[in-house]
Design a protein around this motif. Structure first.
Motif, PDB file in Angstrom:
ATOM      1  N   ALA A 182       0.813  -1.222   0.000  1.00 30.37           N
ATOM      2  CA  ALA A 182       0.000   0.000   0.000  1.00 30.37           C
ATOM      3  C   ALA A 182       0.848   1.275   0.000  1.00 30.37           C
ATOM      4  N   LEU A 183       2.143   1.151   0.206  1.00 29.18           N
ATOM      5  CA  LEU A 183       3.001   2.341   0.248  1.00 29.18           C
ATOM      6  C   LEU A 183       3.306   2.829  -1.163  1.00 29.18           C
ATOM      7  N   ASN A 184       3.388   4.162  -1.334  1.00 25.16           N
ATOM      8  CA  ASN A 184       3.810   4.663  -2.643  1.00 25.16           C
ATOM      9  C   ASN A 184       5.327   4.504  -2.790  1.00 25.16           C
ATOM     10  N   ASP A 185       5.850   4.818  -3.966  1.00 23.82           N
ATOM     11  CA  ASP A 185       7.266   4.523  -4.231  1.00 23.82           C
ATOM     12  C   ASP A 185       8.205   5.241  -3.256  1.00 23.82           C
ATOM     13  N   GLY A 186       7.901   6.517  -2.988  1.00 22.81           N
ATOM     14  CA  GLY A 186       8.744   7.289  -2.061  1.00 22.81           C
ATOM     15  C   GLY A 186       8.699   6.694  -0.663  1.00 22.81           C
ATOM     16  N   GLU A 187       7.502   6.339  -0.214  1.00 23.26           N
ATOM     17  CA  GLU A 187       7.359   5.734   1.119  1.00 23.26           C
ATOM     18  C   GLU A 187       8.105   4.405   1.190  1.00 23.26           C
ATOM     19  N   LYS A 188       7.992   3.633   0.119  1.00 25.99           N
ATOM     20  CA  LYS A 188       8.697   2.330   0.099  1.00 25.99           C
ATOM     21  C   LYS A 188      10.201   2.522   0.234  1.00 25.99           C
ATOM     22  N   ARG A 189      10.712   3.510  -0.498  1.00 27.06           N
ATOM     23  CA  ARG A 189      12.153   3.781  -0.438  1.00 27.06           C
ATOM     24  C   ARG A 189      12.581   4.191   0.981  1.00 27.06           C
ATOM     25  N   ASP A 190      11.808   5.114   1.546  1.00 23.40           N
ATOM     26  CA  ASP A 190      12.139   5.605   2.889  1.00 23.40           C
ATOM     27  C   ASP A 190      12.047   4.490   3.941  1.00 23.40           C
ATOM     28  N   TRP A 191      10.996   3.703   3.825  1.00 20.63           N
ATOM     29  CA  TRP A 191      10.786   2.611   4.781  1.00 20.63           C
ATOM     30  C   TRP A 191      11.932   1.603   4.670  1.00 20.63           C
ATOM     31  N   ALA A 192      12.300   1.276   3.443  1.00 21.22           N
ATOM     32  CA  ALA A 192      13.384   0.305   3.227  1.00 21.22           C
ATOM     33  C   ALA A 192      14.710   0.849   3.770  1.00 21.22           C
ATOM     34  N   ALA A 193      14.940   2.141   3.587  1.00 21.94           N
ATOM     35  CA  ALA A 193      16.202   2.731   4.068  1.00 21.94           C
ATOM     36  C   ALA A 193      16.263   2.681   5.600  1.00 21.94           C
ATOM     37  N   ALA A 194      15.136   2.987   6.237  1.00 23.40           N
ATOM     38  CA  ALA A 194      15.109   2.943   7.710  1.00 23.40           C
ATOM     39  C   ALA A 194      15.325   1.514   8.205  1.00 23.40           C
ATOM     40  N   LEU A 195      14.686   0.570   7.527  1.00 24.46           N
ATOM     41  CA  LEU A 195      14.862  -0.834   7.930  1.00 24.46           C
ATOM     42  C   LEU A 195      16.314  -1.265   7.774  1.00 24.46           C
TER      43      LEU A 195
END
Ligand SMILES: [Zn+2]
Length: 359
Positions: A101-114
């Motif tokens: 459900a995350l947009n591309d920017g959110e996915k990138r940010d979430w992955a970077a934090a993880l």
């Protein structure tokens, strides 16, 4: 509430039991939770502190605490899903949540934090690692502040948390906060009913005064591999609202088990002194098994008095005594030689002496 922390050393509680599965929480939603869910545009303005009509525990559902623990859990779950073994924590890592459900920017940010959490934190224990303990105190203090900068947190941790925050707020936080507040509503009503009597009994049985101030409890969708952990300077309980083993009456026992980590000093000292007197090595976990046993027994007794006669204390229900031959031995000792003290048939020193003699 301002948390006065001393960062040099931390009293640690060994964590809860090792047989938990993380599942969804069922429960009623309090009035405050409904407000939190509906208030889409201004989630920051919902107070993290959850007011309840009892004064033994001070419950909070904080955005940053929840994000931090959720990131830790998800980073761990991803590693486990990729086949890594990370000690005992691996066994309790929940499944990786979907990010569809995350947009591309959110996915990138979430992955970077993880990635940051995977690189720096998941191999470290939330209870045993000094930096993670410091972060926990700071985030508890920050409640639902809009930003983390200039609050004495490690810069890289601030960057990771702030990067993940928009995606977390948009996709998970409202539901996590709702579950936390539902859990708090149930737990607080039980504390209101039984808490005063229990705290008096614990003060008596553990030979320690009960805390003067309400004990701070941070409720998070994920706490740690054990479902709850406590640090003692000052006492701060972090407990999971999403773990099946810590619901309803077990929530009551677990809250007091965690709070009793601040009450166990006389027991620990007595075990050590008695072992020295009897020329025996000090067993590593006997103090903690005594804490499990005593807290469970007294909660069970209070519930039975009130007609709830089938409550199984946490350590029995979750098979804690079956985990190792030592624990089985401790269980027998506690039942045979410590129970008389809880029943008023023996005094503290004599029960301790008998228990250590049986080691
Ligand atoms: Zn414990």
């Amino acid at each position: 509430m301002k948390l006065k922390t001393r960062h040099k050393s931390y009293g640690m509680s060994a964590a809860l039991c090792a047989l938990m599965a993380i599942v969804g929480c069922a429960g009623r939603i309090s009035g405050q939770a409904q407000t939190a869910v509906k208030n889409d545009r201004e989630p920051q303005q919902v107070e993290a502190r959850v007011k309840t009509d009892q004064d033994i525990f001070d419950f909070h559902s904080g955005f940053w605490m929840n994000l931090h623990h959720f990131l830790y859990q998800q980073a761990l779950a991803q590693k486990v899903a990729q086949g890594e073994r990370l000690g005992r924590a691996s066994r309790y890592a929940d499944k990786v949540v979907s990010v569809d459900a995350l947009n591309d920017g959110e996915k990138r940010d979430w992955a970077a934090a993880l990635e940051h959490y995977q690189k720096f934190y998941v191999s470290r224990d939330l209870l045993g690692d000094e930096e993670l303990v410091k972060i926990n105190y700071r985030l508890a203090e920050l409640e639902n502040e809009s930003a983390l900068k200039q609050f004495g947190l490690p810069e890289a941790a601030v960057a990771a948390l702030e990067q993940a925050a928009p995606a977390y707020r948009a996709h998970w936080w409202k539901e996590h906060d709702r579950i936390n507040r539902a859990w708090i509503a149930v737990a607080a009503s039980l504390v209101k009913k039984y808490g005063r009597g229990l705290s008096e009994q614990f003060a008596s049985v553990y030979h320690e005064a009960w805390a003067k101030e309400p004990v701070r409890v941070e409720v998070a969708i994920y706490a740690n591999w054990a479902g709850a952990y406590t640090t003692l300077r000052p006492t701060l309980i972090t407990i999971s609202s999403g773990v099946a083993a810590v619901q309803d009456y077990a929530a009551l026992e677990t809250l007091f088990h965690e709070a009793n980590h601040a009450m166990i000093r006389a027991v620990s000292v007595a075990i050590r002194n008695e072992c020295m007197a009897q020329n025996k090595p000090v067993p590593r976990d006997l103090w903690h098994m005594t804490l499990f046993y005593t807290t469970g027994e007294i909660v069970k007794r209070a519930l039975a008095k009130d007609g709830q006669k089938d409550y199984a204390p946490y350590a029995y229900k979750q098979g804690l005594y079956q985990i190792s031959p030592e624990n089985q031995r401790y269980q027998r000792l506690l039942e045979m030689r410590w129970q008389p003290y809880l029943d008023g048939k023996s005094d503290f020193a004599e029960a301790m002496k008998q228990m250590v003699a049986g080691l």
